[in-house]
Design a protein around this motif. Structure first.
Motif, PDB file in Angstrom:
ATOM      1  N   VAL A 174      -3.564 -12.493  57.521  1.00 24.48           N
ATOM      2  CA  VAL A 174      -4.406 -12.730  58.695  1.00 24.48           C
ATOM      3  C   VAL A 174      -4.926 -14.148  58.609  1.00 24.48           C
ATOM      4  CG1 VAL A 174      -6.402 -11.984  60.022  1.00 24.48           C
ATOM      5  CG2 VAL A 174      -5.056 -10.301  58.756  1.00 24.48           C
ATOM      6  N   CYS A 211      -7.328 -16.695  59.830  1.00 23.29           N
ATOM      7  CA  CYS A 211      -8.595 -16.653  60.559  1.00 23.29           C
ATOM      8  C   CYS A 211      -9.107 -18.032  60.926  1.00 23.29           C
ATOM      9  CB  CYS A 211      -9.653 -15.930  59.723  1.00 23.29           C
ATOM     10  SG  CYS A 211      -9.261 -14.212  59.384  1.00 23.29           S
ATOM     11  N   LEU A 268      -9.649  -3.236  65.177  1.00 22.02           N
ATOM     12  CA  LEU A 268      -8.726  -4.013  64.360  1.00 22.02           C
ATOM     13  C   LEU A 268      -8.516  -3.373  62.989  1.00 22.02           C
ATOM     14  CD1 LEU A 268      -7.052  -6.585  64.427  1.00 22.02           C
ATOM     15  CD2 LEU A 268      -9.017  -7.828  63.511  1.00 22.02           C
ATOM     16  N   SER A 269      -9.491  -2.623  62.513  1.00 24.78           N
ATOM     17  CA  SER A 269      -9.354  -1.950  61.221  1.00 24.78           C
ATOM     18  C   SER A 269      -8.194  -0.959  61.242  1.00 24.78           C
ATOM     19  CB  SER A 269     -10.660  -1.237  60.873  1.00 24.78           C
ATOM     20  OG  SER A 269     -10.530  -0.522  59.665  1.00 24.78           O
ATOM     21  N   ARG A 300     -16.708  -8.514  58.132  1.00 24.23           N
ATOM     22  CA  ARG A 300     -16.519  -7.526  59.217  1.00 24.23           C
ATOM     23  C   ARG A 300     -15.065  -7.115  59.344  1.00 24.23           C
ATOM     24  NH1 ARG A 300     -20.121 -11.033  61.993  1.00 24.23           N
ATOM     25  NH2 ARG A 300     -18.370 -11.949  63.144  1.00 24.23           N
ATOM     26  N   LEU A 301     -14.159  -8.030  59.010  1.00 21.66           N
ATOM     27  CA  LEU A 301     -12.738  -7.738  59.163  1.00 21.66           C
ATOM     28  C   LEU A 301     -12.200  -6.893  58.010  1.00 21.66           C
ATOM     29  CD1 LEU A 301     -10.173  -8.290  60.829  1.00 21.66           C
ATOM     30  CD2 LEU A 301      -9.819 -10.334  59.425  1.00 21.66           C
ATOM     31  N   THR A 302     -12.621  -7.202  56.793  1.00 21.62           N
ATOM     32  CA  THR A 302     -12.036  -6.534  55.628  1.00 21.62           C
ATOM     33  C   THR A 302     -12.744  -5.252  55.254  1.00 21.62           C
ATOM     34  OG1 THR A 302     -13.445  -7.866  54.170  1.00 21.62           O
ATOM     35  CG2 THR A 302     -11.273  -8.754  54.732  1.00 21.62           C
ATOM     36  N   VAL A 323     -13.307  -5.499  68.280  1.00 19.56           N
ATOM     37  CA  VAL A 323     -12.828  -5.882  66.956  1.00 19.56           C
ATOM     38  C   VAL A 323     -12.868  -4.704  65.983  1.00 19.56           C
ATOM     39  CG1 VAL A 323     -15.068  -6.603  66.062  1.00 19.56           C
ATOM     40  CG2 VAL A 323     -12.979  -7.741  65.256  1.00 19.56           C
ATOM     41  N   ASP A 324     -13.690  -3.705  66.271  1.00 22.99           N
ATOM     42  CA  ASP A 324     -13.737  -2.540  65.382  1.00 22.99           C
ATOM     43  C   ASP A 324     -12.396  -1.817  65.334  1.00 22.99           C
ATOM     44  OD1 ASP A 324     -16.353  -3.091  64.803  1.00 22.99           O
ATOM     45  OD2 ASP A 324     -17.166  -1.743  66.326  1.00 22.99           O
ATOM     46  N   MET A 342      -5.372 -15.176  64.288  1.00 26.93           N
ATOM     47  CA  MET A 342      -6.730 -14.985  64.786  1.00 26.93           C
ATOM     48  C   MET A 342      -7.505 -16.293  64.749  1.00 26.93           C
ATOM     49  SD  MET A 342      -7.858 -11.223  63.396  1.00 26.93           S
ATOM     50  CE  MET A 342      -9.265 -11.281  64.500  1.00 26.93           C
ATOM     51  N   ILE A 393      -6.307 -12.520  53.540  1.00 29.04           N
ATOM     52  CA  ILE A 393      -7.058 -13.228  54.579  1.00 29.04           C
ATOM     53  C   ILE A 393      -7.002 -14.713  54.257  1.00 29.04           C
ATOM     54  CG2 ILE A 393      -9.255 -13.458  55.765  1.00 29.04           C
ATOM     55  CD1 ILE A 393      -7.966 -10.775  56.144  1.00 29.04           C
TER      56      ILE A 393
END
Length: 724
Positions: free
Chosen positions: A659, A661, A643-644, A671-673, A640-641, A582, A550
């Motif tokens: 990614v 960001c 995206l996992s 939330r992303l990782t 966005v969920d 992103m 990230i």
């Protein structure tokens, strides 16, 4: 207290709002309890109101003494439709009915129905300020009616022909008495209207019936005179005399013709028997003759004697000759008698023929008379129809007159309605309901207090946080107070010391001084040996076990450009790498994509593009790219969920997923990782001490053990320039 720069995008910190409400819980509970007490006291002070209801069913009704036919006619009347029921509702609210109820119960003597006479001070003030009309200007009767109407509710029960009458009063006895009185007055009014209608009907029917009797008498007299003048006398009540006569002649003619044909047939049979010499004793006419029967008996006796004597005497014996002579004479007599019978039958046929001719002549004459009578019957039928119509109308009027007169004389005509439920004196007040009022006031006060507290927290700025995740907008004194890090002025602007990137992984709040000292010592290190350069970070990521990196670019597009350079360097080194854009600006997409309108991550999250359509090749290297996309970013963030799952799929296909960001915060990265093994790259081409220390501390507090600093804008420019 934190402060946010005016031009920066911020988000609401829901956790801070909840903490603010919890911190002021005692104040909120106190206000809520005070409001509940005030509501309880107010509900107890308000005068109780009682409500009761009477229900009326609208249906056609007939008197008890009515016969079956009258009852059927009453029941066959038109049923009450919606408009009829609505009309009855308006009738129950008519001024005449209300006045009668008010007078019967003497409501004008009750202060409840004339509050204007005992007006309040507030009402007097409003009247003096001309904000309200003076109620004393209205007549007392009108004031009572207005007060009565305010407490009255008349409605139709949905889906039925039932009308409900509700009345609210401070007196429970009055609340029950008024709906019952209204129902009684309504029924008596309806019954009186029907009685008046019956009386009016009898008065109108009397002269009409007398007039119809004269008309019927005159019409029947005209029919009788017409019959007499035209000879159209009836024989059996329905057929005229000429028609009956013609029917009789026709029947007689048919009978005579049948007799003639029968006589001719009998005569022909006798002729045939005589001409052929056959025995005629088989014919009915011959056998029915007594003379023939005697001669036949004599002939039979002679034949018997001859047969007996022939056995003992010769044929020439005188006795036999004598008997044969007698037998021949008898047979001659039989033949003569048969001729007479034939002549008699022929005479019958002639007589029948003459009779038929006469009847035909009479028939022709009667037919001529019947034709003239038929023309006359046209006028007779018209007169009879007129007489029948007048007679039927007279009979109908007589039936109606008897019914109306019997109802008027008996003074019994029930209304087309009946009471199905009478009002009873209520025990519990309709208003106020103490418990519901207190509960509603308590809940409303609690909610409003919490809302006011949260609004105050929002307006003060304490519940706002920067959206981009950078801390360069946080004041230096806030950082020093909240994070326990050294003052911003003591941090060196750039890091040039030749150390491994992992040296910064796991830095804590208490290591601020060490970082400052190490970064200060880095000024003496040559720039070529910068261990935080793009090449050093690329070597570090190549040996890392993590498949997801990230990249955070707090300073904006210049940091994103360094991330693009890192991606291309990894691809040139033979690593299968993909970059996901992103950022808010879409700068990586601008640097790498062939087309700026290519489908990307936002289109995938919005469901407007397939997964394979969002992966594109870098125009200047072997790296792959998922652009920013063209869909709305806010709408894409709702998904966005998902995206996992995307990152899992890409990690299985590539050696490294980068990614970018942009200026994201720790919460967004978390939330992303989620719980993945991830490398955090701080892309700072020019190190800014406040941002660097703040981000390192926040990521350390969030549980990220591997945080890598990447600096050196010159290296990025070199990589991008070579690619160009």
């Amino acid at each position: 207290m934190s402060s946010v720069v005016r031009d920066q995008d911020v988000d609401i910190d829901l956790g801070q709002l909840a903490r603010a409400v919890w911190a002021r819980r005692l104040r909120i509970l106190t206000i809520t309890l005070v409001a509940a007490g005030v509501a309880f006291a107010g509900a107890k002070i308000i005068s109780p109101q009682y409500r009761s209801e009477t229900r009326i069913l609208i249906e056609p009704r007939a008197p008890a003494f009515a016969n079956t036919q009258q009852a059927n006619e009453a029941g066959a009347g038109p049923l009450m439709d919606e408009l009829n029921i609505a009309s009855q509702v308006q009738l129950l609210q008519s001024a005449d009915l209300l006045k009668k109820v008010i007078n019967d119960l003497k409501l004008y003597n009750l202060p409840e129905f004339d509050d204007a006479a005992n007006g309040s001070a507030m009402s007097s003030i409003l009247v003096k300020l001309h904000l309200k009309k003076n109620p004393m200007e209205n007549p007392p009767e009108e004031r009572v009616i207005d007060a009565f109407v305010e407490r009255l509710q008349v409605y139709q029960v949905p889906g039925s022909r039932v009308i409900g009458i509700n009345f609210t009063s401070k007196d429970p006895k009055l609340a029950a008495a008024i709906p019952n009185a209204m129902a009684n007055v309504y029924l008596s009014t309806q019954s009186g209207a029907k009685l008046a209608s019956n009386s009016e009907a009898t008065r109108w029917l009397e002269p009409e019936i007398e007039n119809l009797r004269q008309k019927v008498s005159e019409a029947e007299k005209k029919v009788a005179e017409y019959r007499t003048n035209h000879g159209l006398l009836q024989t059996n009540g329905t057929t005229t005399f000429p028609a009956q006569q013609l029917n009789d002649i026709s029947a007689e003619l048919t009978r005579v013709r049948g007799d003639k044909a029968n006589a001719e047939a009998r005569a022909q049979a006798v002729r045939n028997a005589l001409s052929s010499g056959e025995a005629s004793d088989t014919l009915p006419d011959i056998m029915s003759s007594q003379a023939i029967q005697r001669l036949k008996a004599t002939e039979s006796g002679l034949q018997s004697q001859i047969s007996d004597l022939q056995t003992s005497l010769l044929n020439s014996h005188p006795r036999l000759k004598s008997l044969r002579a007698q037998l021949s004479d008898i047979r001659g007599q039989i033949r003569q008698e048969t001729q007479k019978i034939l002549a008699s039958i022929e005479n019958e046929a002639k007589v029948a023929d003459l009779r038929a001719s006469e009847l035909e002549r009479q028939k022709d004459a009667v037919q001529a008379n019947s034709a003239r009578a038929g023309e006359d019957e046209v006028g007779l039928n018209a007169l009879e129809r007129e007489a029948n119509a007048q007679r039927q109308l007279l009979e109908t009027y007589l039936v109606r007159y008897r019914e109306a007169a019997s109802r008027a004389d008996s003074n019994s005509s029930p209304a087309d309605a009946r009471i199905v439920s009478r009002a009873i004196e209520p025990v519990d007040p309709y208003f106020p309901k103490v418990v519901p009022i207190v509960v509603v006031a308590t809940v409303a006060t609690l909610i409003l207090s919490a809302i006011v507290t949260m609004l105050a927290e929002l307006f003060s700025g304490r519940a706002l946080r920067p959206v981009d995740g950078s801390r360069d907008t946080v004041e230096a004194e806030t950082v020093a107070e909240d994070k326990n890090v050294p003052q911003a002025a003591s941090v060196v602007a750039a890091v040039r010391r030749p150390v491994q990137p992992s040296m910064l992984a796991g830095v804590t709040e208490n290591d601020g001084k060490d970082v400052i000292e190490e970064t200060a010592a880095a000024e003496e290190t040559p720039e070529d040996d910068n261990e935080f350069s793009i090449a050093s970070v690329a070597d570090y990521l190549t040996g890392s076990r993590a498949s997801l990196a990230i990249a955070i670019s707090p300073t904006g597009d210049n940091g994103s450009a360094v991330t693009v350079a890192l991606t291309r360097m990894l691809a040139n080194a033979g690593c299968r790498v993909i970059l996901i854009d992103m950022t808010g600006s879409g700068y990586p997409t601008e640097l790498m994509a062939e087309s700026q309108v290519a489908a990307g991550i936002t289109d995938l999250l919005c469901g407007e593009a397939a997964f394979g359509d969002t992966i594109h090749s870098d125009r200047l290297s072997d790296a792959h790219l998922i652009p920013q996309g063209q869909s709305d970013v806010r709408r894409a963030m709702r998904g966005v969920d998902r995206l996992s799952l995307l990152l899992d799929a890409l990690a299985a296909a590539y050696d490294l997923v980068v990614v970018e960001c942009g200026a994201a915060d720790v919460a967004g990265v978390s939330r992303l990782t989620r719980s993945r093994d991830v490398e955090i790259i701080l892309s700072l081409p020019e190190i800014e001490e406040t941002i660097f220390v703040t981000l390192m501390t926040e990521f350390q507090a969030a549980g990220y053990e591997r945080v890598v600093l990447m600096s050196g804008g010159e290296g990025a420019e070199q990589v991008l320039g070579q690619a160009a």
